[in-house]
Motif scaffolding. Structure first.
Motif, short mmCIF file in Angstrom:
data_model
loop_
_atom_site.label_atom_id
_atom_site.label_comp_id
_atom_site.label_asym_id
_atom_site.label_seq_id
_atom_site.Cartn_x
_atom_site.Cartn_y
_atom_site.Cartn_z
N VAL A 32 -6.34 3.94 -0.43
CA VAL A 32 -5.10 3.33 0.05
C VAL A 32 -4.83 3.75 1.49
CG1 VAL A 32 -2.59 3.24 -0.28
CG2 VAL A 32 -4.10 3.06 -2.26
N GLN A 36 -8.30 7.38 -5.14
CA GLN A 36 -7.43 6.22 -4.97
C GLN A 36 -6.53 6.38 -3.76
OE1 GLN A 36 -5.68 6.29 -8.90
NE2 GLN A 36 -6.87 4.50 -9.55
N LYS A 37 -5.98 7.58 -3.58
CA LYS A 37 -5.12 7.84 -2.42
C LYS A 37 -5.91 7.68 -1.13
CE LYS A 37 -2.20 11.22 -2.34
NZ LYS A 37 -1.55 12.53 -2.46
N THR A 57 -7.40 10.20 -8.84
CA THR A 57 -6.17 9.98 -8.09
C THR A 57 -6.40 10.26 -6.61
OG1 THR A 57 -4.83 10.55 -10.02
CG2 THR A 57 -3.74 10.62 -7.89
N ALA A 66 3.29 5.79 -5.77
CA ALA A 66 2.98 5.85 -7.20
C ALA A 66 1.85 6.86 -7.46
CB ALA A 66 2.60 4.47 -7.73
N LEU A 67 0.86 6.87 -6.60
CA LEU A 67 -0.25 7.82 -6.76
C LEU A 67 0.22 9.25 -6.54
CD1 LEU A 67 -3.08 5.79 -5.05
CD2 LEU A 67 -2.97 6.44 -7.47
N ARG A 82 0.82 -1.21 0.00
CA ARG A 82 0.00 0.00 0.00
C ARG A 82 0.86 1.26 0.00
NH1 ARG A 82 -2.63 -3.76 -1.17
NH2 ARG A 82 -4.68 -4.25 -0.43
N THR A 111 3.77 1.53 -1.39
CA THR A 111 4.24 1.62 -2.77
C THR A 111 3.16 2.23 -3.66
OG1 THR A 111 5.75 -0.24 -2.49
CG2 THR A 111 5.10 0.29 -4.75
N GLN A 112 1.91 1.77 -3.48
CA GLN A 112 0.79 2.34 -4.25
C GLN A 112 0.66 3.83 -3.98
OE1 GLN A 112 -2.42 -0.21 -2.81
NE2 GLN A 112 -2.80 -0.83 -4.93
#
Length: 109
Positions: A58, A54-55, A51, A38-39, A32, A34-35
């Motif tokens: 996570v 998504q953040k 985005t 990336a986000l 998570r 890492t995700q």
């Protein structure tokens, strides 16, 4: 025997050990994070609502993972918050930070 000890049932452990739980939670937390990184990178290029959503998702999972670490520490990890029965090891293998068994999750616990 603690609630996290394993006892073989048809060749599979009934419960995860505290060590196994911590390993699975560490893996989930690292994935998570890492995700999230990336986000953050994607967000710099295009700050949009997708985005941001998504953040948020996570970050909610990371909070659940941290709460699961606390349950490992206090001994309540692997016990359903809805019915107080053990959460099956198979479910914890798939979703190591879950607080509920499938039946309680399905019924909106």
């Amino acid at each position: 025997m603690s609630s996290l000890d394993t006892s073989p049932t048809e060749g599979r452990p009934e419960r995860l050990t505290a060590h196994e739980a911590r390993q699975r939670l560490e893996h989930e937390r690292n994935a998570r994070l890492t995700q999230l990184r990336a986000l953050d990178e994607a967000g710099r290029e295009a700050a949009d609502q997708v985005t941001a959503a998504q953040k948020d998702a996570v970050q909610r999972v990371l909070a659940e993972i941290e709460a699961a670490f606390a349950r490992v520490h206090d001994g309540s990890y692997g016990t359903c918050a809805g019915c107080s029965r053990p959460v099956p090891a198979e479910r914890l293998e798939i979703l190591p930070y879950t607080r509920f068994c499938v039946a309680c999750r399905r019924h909106g616990a």
